[in-house]
Design an enzyme around this catalytic site. Sequence first.
Site, mmCIF file in Angstrom:
data_model
loop_
_atom_site.group_PDB
_atom_site.id
_atom_site.type_symbol
_atom_site.label_atom_id
_atom_site.label_comp_id
_atom_site.label_asym_id
_atom_site.label_seq_id
_atom_site.Cartn_x
_atom_site.Cartn_y
_atom_site.Cartn_z
ATOM 1 N N ASP A 172 -4.076 1.578 15.987
ATOM 2 C CA ASP A 172 -5.373 1.971 14.754
ATOM 3 C C ASP A 172 -5.898 3.090 15.834
ATOM 4 O OD1 ASP A 172 -3.746 2.308 12.715
ATOM 5 O OD2 ASP A 172 -5.248 0.726 11.253
ATOM 6 N N GLY B 233 2.851 7.205 2.723
ATOM 7 C CA GLY B 233 4.205 7.537 3.678
ATOM 8 C C GLY B 233 4.262 6.566 3.876
ATOM 9 N N TYR C 99 0.972 4.786 -8.103
ATOM 10 C CA TYR C 99 -0.140 5.971 -8.239
ATOM 11 C C TYR C 99 -0.350 6.299 -9.104
ATOM 12 C CZ TYR C 99 0.544 6.280 -3.298
ATOM 13 O OH TYR C 99 0.877 6.059 -2.075
ATOM 14 N N GLU D 42 -7.530 -12.022 19.274
ATOM 15 C CA GLU D 42 -8.016 -11.814 18.818
ATOM 16 C C GLU D 42 -9.102 -12.302 17.729
ATOM 17 O OE1 GLU D 42 -8.211 -9.831 14.787
ATOM 18 O OE2 GLU D 42 -7.234 -9.130 15.882
ATOM 19 N N GLN E 138 2.298 -6.407 6.155
ATOM 20 C CA GLN E 138 1.379 -6.084 6.770
ATOM 21 C C GLN E 138 1.731 -8.311 7.139
ATOM 22 O OE1 GLN E 138 -1.206 -3.393 8.469
ATOM 23 N NE2 GLN E 138 -1.418 -5.037 10.288
ATOM 24 N N LEU F 254 -13.090 -9.958 22.826
ATOM 25 C CA LEU F 254 -13.710 -9.609 23.806
ATOM 26 C C LEU F 254 -14.902 -9.506 23.680
ATOM 27 C CD1 LEU F 254 -12.099 -7.837 26.461
ATOM 28 C CD2 LEU F 254 -12.404 -6.222 25.644
#
Length: 524
Positions: free
Chosen positions: A294, A303, A214, A33, A113, A137
Amino acid sequence: MERVPVLVVGGGYAGLSAATLLAWREVPVTLVERRAGTSVQPKAFGLGPRAMELLRPVPGIEEELAGIRAGIGGGLRIVIARDLTDPEPHLITDGGHACLADLTPAAPVGATQADVERVLRVKAEELGADLRFSTELVSLEQDGDGVTALIRGKGGDSLVRADYVIAADGHHSPLRRALGVPTTGRGTLGRMCSIMFDADLSDLVREREVTLWYLRRDTFTGVLLTGAGAGAHVLGVHQAQDEGPLAVERCAELVRLATGRPDLDVRILDRATFGIAHELAGAYRVGRVFLAGDAAHTMPPTGGQGGSTALQDGADLAWRLWLVLTGQAGPAFLDSYDAERRPIGALTADAQLAELGARMPPAARIGYPERQADLPHTLLGHRYHSTAILDEPGDDGSILEDPRQAGGRPGSRAPHVVLDWDGQRISTIDLFGGDFVLMAAKQGRQAWMEAGRVVKERLGVRLTRLPVDDELLDVEGCFEQRYGVRGGGAVLVRPDGYVAWRSAEAVADPAGTLERVLRQILSR
């Protein structure tokens, strides 16, 4: 040159879940990472019950994630409002998951997260995964026997030879681009600045127990994610494509506008800008490289299923790679990952896009899809179709069903049934996650259990045999009906808890039938 069975590129939901579950299965795995650590920003919020079902076999992980939710009120109630002092906010989601209680023993978790990644990182390292942060990488080459990757870390460059690679390197995925995988979808939809701030919102948050707001104002639109009162919160503000980074002073001003408190004492903790997009990879597998998270499907956050979907990708790859690397399945078995997960990724991304449109002012919704099925369908009603599923004659090929009416069809998530095992109440869901599971109703249990023993030894496949009888008691008397195995039948459930095959009735040669079924499913 280092050698490892699986190299994971990317330390988000998909990469960390794959590393955790591979290590739990005792498959050596290395993760690289480029960031120095896991997320600081909350990013995605909440894990759905399906994601939790996949994680719960790992000891301790469900309890730790559930504990994070303590103090977060309302079960993710979502409103549209001018600001936090709006006297009449419009409720669009009440956060209730009572309708799921009869479908799964796994409760959704209200964790950010950042929290989930932290838990997964610790667990993966405890289980022996090699996690390398501040490492990227540089290049990758495939051949018929494996993948050679050049990685760059603090100590310089080195080569890693892997059997398989999981590309979980995010929305812009350098690996996806290097592999030439095309994408479809609506592309970039906008940009958002995520502002972490510290403030005491106790009197506003606790009064109505709303978690996600929102915000529609004349000066800006955005979203406010509130915690338990005093402490850290997050404001996301939509930005124009050409707008630069927001100054700290401007961030504090926006927080005061969003909260409706012009005199609020606020401290800005962190700022980050990210894109909102709807983008779908045209393939999830290129040789020995698999796209996940992703890198495979970027979707709007509306959602709340983006993070759960990414985590499910990683979990899905972990058990498939384990089967192939241990010789239980043939290499062609891995084609089933693309066949099963890509339709679900597209379905979920489109549903998130529809949710985004539903939360826009009416004039801005033009061209957006309509909202889809209800909560149980989208959370627990996905169906798979591939060579790893033996569809029954007449199957309609649907990829979505009502789990409240599920009857154990191949390709469906195995239904939740309450069992009594030695005086302890468990769910059928608790039986899945490790090996294949062969379950038989009382009438035909003896023949099927013997067949399972023979085939397990003959094929060298990890297979748990469980008769639903006087020892594993069907408390509510509904197992046969929910799994569709009346009259001496049996059902084969995969390690991911999906029904791979079933026989509704007794057969003349159970061992021969079961061996033929497993060989076909495992591409052997």
